[in-house]
Design an enzyme around this catalytic site. Sequence first.
Site, PDB file in Angstrom:
ATOM      1  N   HIS A  65     -29.826  -6.179  32.190  1.00  0.00           N
ATOM      2  CA  HIS A  65     -28.554  -5.811  32.805  1.00  0.00           C
ATOM      3  C   HIS A  65     -27.480  -6.754  32.275  1.00  0.00           C
ATOM      4  O   HIS A  65     -27.541  -7.960  32.512  1.00  0.00           O
ATOM      5  CB  HIS A  65     -28.638  -5.903  34.324  1.00  0.00           C
ATOM      6  CG  HIS A  65     -27.430  -5.355  35.038  1.00  0.00           C
ATOM      7  ND1 HIS A  65     -27.450  -5.048  36.373  1.00  0.00           N
ATOM      8  CD2 HIS A  65     -26.170  -5.058  34.615  1.00  0.00           C
ATOM      9  CE1 HIS A  65     -26.259  -4.592  36.742  1.00  0.00           C
ATOM     10  NE2 HIS A  65     -25.461  -4.607  35.683  1.00  0.00           N
ATOM     11  N   HIS A 100     -21.748  -7.192  16.801  1.00  0.00           N
ATOM     12  CA  HIS A 100     -22.579  -6.749  15.684  1.00  0.00           C
ATOM     13  C   HIS A 100     -23.940  -7.445  15.661  1.00  0.00           C
ATOM     14  O   HIS A 100     -24.059  -8.637  15.924  1.00  0.00           O
ATOM     15  CB  HIS A 100     -21.861  -7.001  14.348  1.00  0.00           C
ATOM     16  CG  HIS A 100     -21.642  -8.454  14.046  1.00  0.00           C
ATOM     17  ND1 HIS A 100     -22.566  -9.236  13.394  1.00  0.00           N
ATOM     18  CD2 HIS A 100     -20.600  -9.269  14.333  1.00  0.00           C
ATOM     19  CE1 HIS A 100     -22.117 -10.465  13.276  1.00  0.00           C
ATOM     20  NE2 HIS A 100     -20.922 -10.523  13.849  1.00  0.00           N
TER      21      HIS A 100
END
Length: 207
Positions: A145, A136
Amino acid sequence: MKKIVIIGAGGHSKVVQDIVEAMGEYRLMAILDDQYEVLKRKGNVYFGPILSYRSLFIHFECKVIIAIGRNDLRLKIVNELNLDVMDYGTVIHPTAIVGKNVSIGKGTVIMPNVVLNAGASVGNHVIVNTSSVIEHDTHLDDFIHIAPSATLTGAVKVGTGTLIGAGSTVIPSITIGEWCKVGAGSTVIKDIPNASTAVGSPARIIK
């Protein structure tokens, strides 16, 4: 059905092709890579060098995804093509879990079994690789990446161009700067400044 062109023909491209097929929303029109000297056609898919892309885009009105694992090369190609960000597609595997109020940018690939929890934001041209967890309120800038099975816990911030290695863990509220590398299996418990390489558990800056 929307049309898409994939740039890159390596291993990462193979996975992106599988995701495109699994989504069922795009028709793959071409795979472009500099290994091809001329534009060829195999079935309903064209294969050719990246420089052939512009004419294909005009002709087919395609979205684009750059299926290349290296962050710096994706940035280089984006700069060379000089397209509007809206010309890029977003590829999300059907098994990915995407929570409420999650934003995902253009040119980004979300791999199988990824979890993006509530309030997370992912920038443009990002790879969130297989089975990674983005908790979250975590924010990922562009050209990042996140390697397979990495876990970024709540409210983490990651700067442009950074690579988070496979199986790494980042504890809550950590900030990792731009163009950093975090080694596979590392545990990040302190902020990491721009252009740093950090490895180990706990992660230590070695460069």
